[in-house]
Scaffold this motif. Structure first.
Motif, PDB file in Angstrom:
ATOM      1  N   THR B  32     -33.381  -2.697  42.610  1.00 14.20           N
ATOM      2  CA  THR B  32     -32.860  -1.761  41.623  1.00 14.20           C
ATOM      3  C   THR B  32     -31.778  -2.499  40.856  1.00 14.20           C
ATOM      4  O   THR B  32     -30.723  -2.816  41.392  1.00 14.20           O
ATOM      5  CB  THR B  32     -32.272  -0.507  42.281  1.00 14.20           C
ATOM      6  OG1 THR B  32     -33.320   0.155  42.983  1.00 14.20           O
ATOM      7  CG2 THR B  32     -31.691   0.431  41.237  1.00 14.20           C
ATOM      8  N   VAL B  33     -32.076  -2.820  39.618  1.00 12.50           N
ATOM      9  CA  VAL B  33     -31.140  -3.581  38.793  1.00 12.50           C
ATOM     10  C   VAL B  33     -30.593  -2.649  37.719  1.00 12.50           C
ATOM     11  O   VAL B  33     -31.349  -1.881  37.122  1.00 12.50           O
ATOM     12  CB  VAL B  33     -31.845  -4.798  38.163  1.00 12.50           C
ATOM     13  CG1 VAL B  33     -30.921  -5.530  37.208  1.00 12.50           C
ATOM     14  CG2 VAL B  33     -32.351  -5.734  39.253  1.00 12.50           C
ATOM     15  N   VAL B  34     -29.270  -2.698  37.495  1.00 18.41           N
ATOM     16  CA  VAL B  34     -28.708  -1.852  36.446  1.00 18.41           C
ATOM     17  C   VAL B  34     -28.241  -2.722  35.278  1.00 18.41           C
ATOM     18  O   VAL B  34     -27.800  -3.852  35.454  1.00 18.41           O
ATOM     19  CB  VAL B  34     -27.529  -0.979  36.951  1.00 18.41           C
ATOM     20  CG1 VAL B  34     -28.048   0.068  37.920  1.00 18.41           C
ATOM     21  CG2 VAL B  34     -26.441  -1.818  37.580  1.00 18.41           C
ATOM     22  N   LEU B  35     -28.406  -2.165  34.097  1.00 17.87           N
ATOM     23  CA  LEU B  35     -27.969  -2.822  32.870  1.00 17.87           C
ATOM     24  C   LEU B  35     -26.850  -1.947  32.330  1.00 17.87           C
ATOM     25  O   LEU B  35     -27.087  -0.853  31.836  1.00 17.87           O
ATOM     26  CB  LEU B  35     -29.131  -2.902  31.884  1.00 17.87           C
ATOM     27  CG  LEU B  35     -28.880  -3.586  30.545  1.00 17.87           C
ATOM     28  CD1 LEU B  35     -28.564  -5.054  30.741  1.00 17.87           C
ATOM     29  CD2 LEU B  35     -30.106  -3.422  29.651  1.00 17.87           C
ATOM     30  N   LEU B  36     -25.610  -2.449  32.482  1.00 14.99           N
ATOM     31  CA  LEU B  36     -24.463  -1.630  32.112  1.00 14.99           C
ATOM     32  C   LEU B  36     -23.951  -2.010  30.738  1.00 14.99           C
ATOM     33  O   LEU B  36     -24.005  -3.172  30.350  1.00 14.99           O
ATOM     34  CB  LEU B  36     -23.340  -1.818  33.142  1.00 14.99           C
ATOM     35  CG  LEU B  36     -23.691  -1.462  34.585  1.00 14.99           C
ATOM     36  CD1 LEU B  36     -22.620  -1.988  35.529  1.00 14.99           C
ATOM     37  CD2 LEU B  36     -23.853   0.037  34.730  1.00 14.99           C
ATOM     38  N   GLY B  37     -23.463  -1.019  30.023  1.00 15.49           N
ATOM     39  CA  GLY B  37     -22.892  -1.301  28.716  1.00 15.49           C
ATOM     40  C   GLY B  37     -22.577   0.003  28.030  1.00 15.49           C
ATOM     41  O   GLY B  37     -23.206   1.025  28.322  1.00 15.49           O
ATOM     42  N   THR B  38     -21.596  -0.031  27.152  1.00 15.29           N
ATOM     43  CA  THR B  38     -21.266   1.190  26.422  1.00 15.29           C
ATOM     44  C   THR B  38     -22.229   1.350  25.255  1.00 15.29           C
ATOM     45  O   THR B  38     -23.071   0.488  25.018  1.00 15.29           O
ATOM     46  CB  THR B  38     -19.799   1.141  25.924  1.00 15.29           C
ATOM     47  OG1 THR B  38     -19.599  -0.124  25.302  1.00 15.29           O
ATOM     48  CG2 THR B  38     -18.828   1.283  27.076  1.00 15.29           C
ATOM     49  N   ASN B  39     -22.076   2.444  24.511  1.00 13.74           N
ATOM     50  CA  ASN B  39     -22.995   2.747  23.411  1.00 13.74           C
ATOM     51  C   ASN B  39     -23.070   1.643  22.374  1.00 13.74           C
ATOM     52  O   ASN B  39     -22.067   1.038  22.029  1.00 13.74           O
ATOM     53  CB  ASN B  39     -22.530   4.032  22.703  1.00 13.74           C
ATOM     54  CG  ASN B  39     -23.213   5.241  23.297  1.00 13.74           C
ATOM     55  OD1 ASN B  39     -24.280   5.108  23.910  1.00 13.74           O
ATOM     56  ND2 ASN B  39     -22.612   6.389  23.130  1.00 13.74           N
ATOM     57  N   GLY B  40     -24.274   1.406  21.860  1.00 12.10           N
ATOM     58  CA  GLY B  40     -24.429   0.491  20.726  1.00 12.10           C
ATOM     59  C   GLY B  40     -24.392  -0.976  21.082  1.00 12.10           C
ATOM     60  O   GLY B  40     -24.186  -1.824  20.230  1.00 12.10           O
ATOM     61  N   ASN B  41     -24.595  -1.321  22.372  1.00 13.93           N
ATOM     62  CA  ASN B  41     -24.570  -2.729  22.749  1.00 13.93           C
ATOM     63  C   ASN B  41     -25.960  -3.319  22.969  1.00 13.93           C
ATOM     64  O   ASN B  41     -26.094  -4.487  23.316  1.00 13.93           O
ATOM     65  CB  ASN B  41     -23.707  -2.923  23.992  1.00 13.93           C
ATOM     66  CG  ASN B  41     -22.232  -2.966  23.627  1.00 13.93           C
ATOM     67  OD1 ASN B  41     -21.818  -3.783  22.805  1.00 13.93           O
ATOM     68  ND2 ASN B  41     -21.461  -2.067  24.185  1.00 13.93           N
ATOM     69  N   GLY B  42     -27.013  -2.493  22.790  1.00 13.79           N
ATOM     70  CA  GLY B  42     -28.369  -3.039  22.841  1.00 13.79           C
ATOM     71  C   GLY B  42     -29.192  -2.652  24.059  1.00 13.79           C
ATOM     72  O   GLY B  42     -30.305  -3.150  24.228  1.00 13.79           O
ATOM     73  N   LYS B  43     -28.659  -1.748  24.904  1.00  7.84           N
ATOM     74  CA  LYS B  43     -29.400  -1.373  26.119  1.00  7.84           C
ATOM     75  C   LYS B  43     -30.747  -0.758  25.772  1.00  7.84           C
ATOM     76  O   LYS B  43     -31.791  -1.151  26.300  1.00  7.84           O
ATOM     77  CB  LYS B  43     -28.600  -0.351  26.964  1.00  7.84           C
ATOM     78  CG  LYS B  43     -27.270  -0.835  27.450  1.00  7.84           C
ATOM     79  CD  LYS B  43     -26.672   0.126  28.478  1.00  7.84           C
ATOM     80  CE  LYS B  43     -26.456   1.542  27.957  1.00  7.84           C
ATOM     81  NZ  LYS B  43     -25.471   1.645  26.858  1.00  7.84           N
ATOM     82  N   SER B  44     -30.702   0.253  24.873  1.00  4.74           N
ATOM     83  CA  SER B  44     -31.946   0.947  24.520  1.00  4.74           C
ATOM     84  C   SER B  44     -32.917   0.031  23.799  1.00  4.74           C
ATOM     85  O   SER B  44     -34.129   0.127  23.992  1.00  4.74           O
ATOM     86  CB  SER B  44     -31.647   2.164  23.642  1.00  4.74           C
ATOM     87  OG  SER B  44     -31.143   3.199  24.442  1.00  4.74           O
ATOM     88  N   THR B  45     -32.392  -0.855  22.960  1.00  5.53           N
ATOM     89  CA  THR B  45     -33.262  -1.790  22.246  1.00  5.53           C
ATOM     90  C   THR B  45     -34.017  -2.669  23.241  1.00  5.53           C
ATOM     91  O   THR B  45     -35.215  -2.906  23.094  1.00  5.53           O
ATOM     92  CB  THR B  45     -32.442  -2.665  21.286  1.00  5.53           C
ATOM     93  OG1 THR B  45     -31.686  -1.820  20.434  1.00  5.53           O
ATOM     94  CG2 THR B  45     -33.346  -3.559  20.447  1.00  5.53           C
ATOM     95  N   LEU B  46     -33.323  -3.127  24.271  1.00  7.21           N
ATOM     96  CA  LEU B  46     -33.990  -3.955  25.273  1.00  7.21           C
ATOM     97  C   LEU B  46     -35.086  -3.158  25.979  1.00  7.21           C
ATOM     98  O   LEU B  46     -36.195  -3.648  26.197  1.00  7.21           O
ATOM     99  CB  LEU B  46     -32.974  -4.505  26.286  1.00  7.21           C
ATOM    100  CG  LEU B  46     -33.601  -5.421  27.332  1.00  7.21           C
ATOM    101  CD1 LEU B  46     -34.164  -6.683  26.697  1.00  7.21           C
ATOM    102  CD2 LEU B  46     -32.620  -5.782  28.433  1.00  7.21           C
TER     103      LEU B  46
END
Lengths: 290, 246
Positions: B32-46
């Motif tokens: 289970t890997v988490v990708l942390l980041g606040t809004n607008g840093n590219g999480k959803s794009t990835l």
């Protein structure tokens, strides 16, 4: 004018059967416009095309209902081709595809009308069969068999579509596709393929519906114009995409037309647009809309 | 089944706006890997690049299943879903005018999932009893928390091996965020899933993470090889100071 109970009773019974016929010719639009949001203005033209196809097979010796069944797969393919053209030229380009699509289907409607006139001329055409011209007598009432045939076929088409849309994977995808295409893609379905298939089904219903149209009354090439108001009225009244609702909305229109005819026959053609406007103003989601 | 996801040097942009500037990460079998980041840093794009709805302008995304490598940048969304990848999208994206059960059935659209539909529905109802109670209700009329449960259950209906979850906490109350994330952890154990979850709620995400990455301005700014490493690094404290109250 004194109130005539028998006249009203006959109008209601006739309207009920006629209404089922209206539902039968509207079910495909309930899929194309109700579920897919395609402004299919040429739909009634395809309906009349179905009638002329039936007429052509009838002159070759086929029973009109059998002709309708034979034409069903042909119309399915025709619908798929139609959607392909609409998709490639309009829908794919997004934005104002709705308005342009309207113009596109309006053009298709005229092309079909002209093609029919070129092939068959402007004279009325009619068919005969064992169930046309005779009546069922119940007490003092005479119910034409052709309306009973239309009634039964309408129920069969409505039930088949209802089961297909609610019990199969493709059917559920057809109901979902206009709600969120991107989400449907995440389920592993191709939204364009789903819409194309659904448009094929919507058009396929017009083969049998077209057969009913010529069974119920003689046809002429521009008869489609009288059915623009009727089919769109029924589909909008039903609540976009509800098959059971389409059946009931058809009956309401049929009864309304027949009852109004008692008092002023010349108003009957305006009933459908009148009802359409009232529904849009009072209950835009339709009687059975979610 | 052995599964491995490798992302290397992925770049993506929306017109002139660069959303991802060379992202590399790795998800191993059963992790289970988490990708942390606040809004607008590219999480959803990835996430969208992984499921094929955004095409990277550069870089590689490889999904290795039992020794067969699949280049996800060349496959359509339908093909990626058919490999056993499911995405719980940001904003849930349910079919609002279909019932809860119809939404679940649509989740099982891919052919490999249709045979297991009865088992998967039973499991979904066992894990989220509220969905069973409301199975004939229209999805659009449910509360945000229930909709999120439905979105997760719908993704599981496709019998995925790799589950991608994009921001499950958006729009939920703190208690529901905690329940939703706990449910994802529970599901992962029961189904033997491999999970990649994008999330901005750092404290909650860490509860189920084996390890993770922090993404800032479209680049991986930190890689934590364990939950502890992630929890104790300076960048997290800087990014989330004050935002980590719940």
């Amino acid at each position: 004018m004194s109130f005539d109970f028998e006249l009203l009773r006959d109008a209601i019974v006739f309207g009920l059967l006629l209404g089922c016929f209206y539902a039968a010719v509207s079910l495909g639009l309930s899929v194309a416009f109700g579920l897919l949001d395609v402004p299919h203005l040429a739909y009634p033209a395809f309906l009349v095309l179905g009638s002329y196809g039936t007429y052509m097979l009838y002159t070759l010796g086929f029973d009109p209902l059998v002709a309708g069944v034979i034409l069903t797969p042909v119309f399915f393919v025709l619908g798929i081709l139609m959607y392909r053209i609409y998709y490639e030229t309009f829908e794919k380009r997004g934005a104002d595809s709705g308005v342009r699509g309207l113009a596109f289907f309006f053009g298709v409607m005229f092309i079909i009308e002209v093609a029919i006139i070129q092939m068959f001329g402007v004279d009325q055409r009619t068919v005969s069969a064992s169930y046309i011209g005779r009546s069922l007598e119940i007490g003092e009432m005479r119910i034409p068999n052709r309306l009973i045939v239309a009634f039964i076929v309408a129920l069969v088409i409505a039930a088949t579509l209802y089961l297909y849309l609610s019990r199969t994977f493709t059917g559920r995808a057809i109901r979902a596709v206009a709600q969120d295409e991107g989400a449907l893609r995440l389920m592993g379905a191709n939204p364009v393929a789903i819409k194309q298939w659904a448009f094929g089904i919507a058009t396929a219903t017009l083969a049998l519906a077209g057969a009913l149209l010529i069974i119920v009354a003689p046809i002429e090439p521009t008869l489609d114009r009288a059915y623009i108001g009727r089919t769109f009225c029924v589909v909008v009244m039903a609540g976009l995409g509800s098959m059971g609702g389409t059946l009931i909305a058809g009956i309401i229109l049929g009864v309304a037309e027949e009852v109004v005819k008692i008092y002023g026959a010349s108003w009957a053609p305006a009933i459908s647009f009148g009802l359409l406007l009232v529904i849009l103003a009072v209950r835009p989601q339709g009687l059975f809309g979610r | 089944m052995a599964l491995e996801l490798t992302v290397s040097g992925v770049e993506a942009s929306y017109g002139a706006v660069r959303a991802l500037a060379g992202v590399s990460l790795h998800v191993g079998n059963g992790e289970t890997v988490v990708l942390l980041g606040t809004n607008g840093n590219g999480k959803s794009t990835l996430m969208k690049c992984l499921i094929g709805s955004v095409r990277p302008t550069a870089g590689m995304i490889t999904l290795n299943i039992d020794g067969a490598a699949h280049d996800l940048t060349r496959l359509t969304t339908e093909e990626i879903v058919n490999l056993g990848v499911a995405l719980v999208p940001e904003g849930r994206r349910l079919f609002p005018k279909l019932t809860v059960e119809e939404n679940l059935m649509l989740g099982a659209y891919r052919s490999a999932a249709r045979a297991k539909i009865a088992d998967n529905i039973a499991l979904s109802y066992e894990i989220f009893p509220v969905l069973k109670e409301r199975r004939t209700q229209l999805a659009g009329t449910m509360s945000g928390g229930q909709q999120q449960m439905l979105a997760i259950a719908r993704a599981l209906m496709s019998s995925p091996t790799l589950l991608l979850v994009d921001e499950p906490s958006v729009g939920l109350s703190p208690l529901l965020v905690s329940q939703t994330i706990a449910a994802i952890g529970d599901l992962k154990r029961r189904f033997g899933l491999t999970v990649l979850m994008a999330e901005q709620n750092f404290n909650q995400a860490l509860k189920i993470a084996d390890r993770g990455y922090i993404i800032v301005h479209g680049e991986i700014a930190y890689e934590g090889k364990s939950r502890d490493e992630l929890a104790n690094n300076a960048l997290i404290k800087e990014l989330y100071l004050g935002a980590a109250a719940h």
